[in-house]
Design a protein around this motif. Structure first.
Motif, PDB file in Angstrom:
ATOM      1  N   THR A  37      47.095  47.118  39.032  1.00  0.00           N
ATOM      2  CA  THR A  37      48.529  47.799  39.171  1.00  0.00           C
ATOM      3  C   THR A  37      48.057  48.074  40.499  1.00  0.00           C
ATOM      4  O   THR A  37      49.197  47.227  41.369  1.00  0.00           O
ATOM      5  N   ALA A  38      46.775  48.652  40.636  1.00  0.00           N
ATOM      6  CA  ALA A  38      46.293  49.530  42.188  1.00  0.00           C
ATOM      7  C   ALA A  38      46.628  47.349  43.433  1.00  0.00           C
ATOM      8  O   ALA A  38      46.742  48.302  44.276  1.00  0.00           O
ATOM      9  N   ALA A  39      46.131  47.053  42.473  1.00  0.00           N
ATOM     10  CA  ALA A  39      45.519  45.164  43.092  1.00  0.00           C
ATOM     11  C   ALA A  39      47.015  44.756  43.351  1.00  0.00           C
ATOM     12  O   ALA A  39      47.472  44.400  45.089  1.00  0.00           O
ATOM     13  N   ILE A  82      45.638  35.211  48.069  1.00  0.00           N
ATOM     14  CA  ILE A  82      45.288  37.157  47.389  1.00  0.00           C
ATOM     15  C   ILE A  82      45.012  36.886  45.890  1.00  0.00           C
ATOM     16  O   ILE A  82      46.040  36.519  44.924  1.00  0.00           O
ATOM     17  N   ASP A  83      43.490  36.877  45.371  1.00  0.00           N
ATOM     18  CA  ASP A  83      43.764  36.846  43.884  1.00  0.00           C
ATOM     19  C   ASP A  83      43.745  38.376  42.444  1.00  0.00           C
ATOM     20  O   ASP A  83      43.356  39.429  42.894  1.00  0.00           O
ATOM     21  N   LEU A  84      45.080  37.490  41.738  1.00  0.00           N
ATOM     22  CA  LEU A  84      45.305  38.987  41.487  1.00  0.00           C
ATOM     23  C   LEU A  84      44.676  39.139  39.793  1.00  0.00           C
ATOM     24  O   LEU A  84      44.769  39.584  38.783  1.00  0.00           O
ATOM     25  N   GLU A  85      44.029  37.918  39.535  1.00  0.00           N
ATOM     26  CA  GLU A  85      42.927  37.179  38.732  1.00  0.00           C
ATOM     27  C   GLU A  85      41.888  37.687  37.484  1.00  0.00           C
ATOM     28  O   GLU A  85      41.853  38.910  37.575  1.00  0.00           O
ATOM     29  N   ASP A  86      41.092  36.993  37.976  1.00  0.00           N
ATOM     30  CA  ASP A  86      39.922  36.965  37.465  1.00  0.00           C
ATOM     31  C   ASP A  86      38.866  37.822  38.658  1.00  0.00           C
ATOM     32  O   ASP A  86      37.925  38.610  37.954  1.00  0.00           O
ATOM     33  N   ALA A 115      42.483  41.213  44.672  1.00  0.00           N
ATOM     34  CA  ALA A 115      43.456  42.129  45.916  1.00  0.00           C
ATOM     35  C   ALA A 115      43.054  43.357  45.447  1.00  0.00           C
ATOM     36  O   ALA A 115      44.075  44.365  45.726  1.00  0.00           O
ATOM     37  N   ASP A 116      41.774  43.253  45.184  1.00  0.00           N
ATOM     38  CA  ASP A 116      41.304  45.318  44.598  1.00  0.00           C
ATOM     39  C   ASP A 116      40.891  45.471  46.140  1.00  0.00           C
ATOM     40  O   ASP A 116      40.732  46.765  46.207  1.00  0.00           O
TER      41      ASP A 116
END
Length: 269
Positions: A40-42, A28-32, A10-11
């Motif tokens: 936050t930006a992700a 869409i990956d907010l984790e690893d 997601a970044d």
């Protein structure tokens, strides 16, 4: 969704559209995949991503983390309704998330043991397993053999967990998603593992690199010969009109016909 699901960090919003074009569904990956300072930006990138909600899910952080609450708040500001919960095991909490369609990522001992109960939750639509996090949770060092004749193949505990998750998903009528293949340069290894996923009953396989997508798709797509044989068998079954019948010197019954039907279904992918 499926059969080739592609993670997109997601970044890295510039990758979202390409991931959607090249895969069957995007995670869409907010984790690893996202460093703590970039989360936050992700989340804002995810909200603005503009992908098709029908073929997109958002992987959030483990529910016991502070990031998970922030992830869910961000998802609520987006048009996405399907989430993947990392390191899932909390049956009661996941059951309460009724506003989402949930894919549980079982990647700990607790998660694998909870898979049968998670699979039965009405809001859970699929289950995936993760090998490296699982072995790390056990105190191990690697999910695969790294040398010798078995190099690259899963260790027994990983194979057991993989089978446990598949059985739990199938018993509840939910999709089972096979874990990633981390060595994306090893095309042959990915092809072999994808073919096993198909033959075993996994509905999809997760990818971490666009180059893996077509390898997974090829594994799920039956050959022309397989489709022709399945079509001929199903036609013979309709003509026979009985539960068990002889076809080309072999006895054919319900399970064999079900295999043929699955081949015809996959031929449409």
């Amino acid at each position: 969704m499926g059969p080739a699901l592609l993670f997109a960090p997601a970044d890295r919003p510039e990758r979202f559209a390409k991931a959607a074009e090249r895969s069957d569904a995007v995670i869409i990956d907010l984790e690893d995949a996202v460093a703590p300072a970039a989360k936050t930006a992700a989340r804002e990138n995810m909200i603005k991503s503009g992908l098709n909600p029908a073929t997109t899910m958002v992987r959030i952080n483990a529910l016991e983390t502070e990031d998970a609450a922030l992830d869910l708040a961000a998802v609520d500001r987006s048009k996405y309704k399907t989430i993947m919960i990392a390191k899932a095991s909390e049956v009661d909490i996941i059951a309460s998330l009724t506003r989402y369609k949930v894919v549980v990522l079982c990647e700990s001992a607790a998660g694998i043991l909870a898979a049968p109960r998670l699979a039965k939750l009405p809001n859970v639509v699929g289950l995936m397993w993760g090998a490296e996090d699982l072995v790390a949770s056990l105190g191990g060092t690697s999910s695969r053999f790294t040398s010798g004749a078995r190099s690259g193949s899963y260790r027994a505990v990983a194979t057991h967990a993989r089978s446990q998750l598949l059985l739990a998903a199938a018993a509840a009528g939910k999709m089972a998603i096979d874990s990633i293949y981390a060595d994306f340069a090893d095309v042959d290894g990915l092809a072999e593992e994808s073919e096993d996923a198909v033959a075993s009953g996994f509905g999809a396989k997760a990818c971490i690199h666009p180059s893996q997508v077509n390898v997974v798709r090829d594994a799920y797509r039956p050959s022309d010969a397989e489709v022709a044989a399945a079509r001929e068998l199903l036609a013979a079954a309709e003509e026979a009109g009985t539960g068990v019948f002889a076809f080309k010197g072999k006895m054919v019954d319900g399970p064999i016909l079900l295999h043929a039907k699955k081949i015809m279904t996959r031929s449409a992918l």
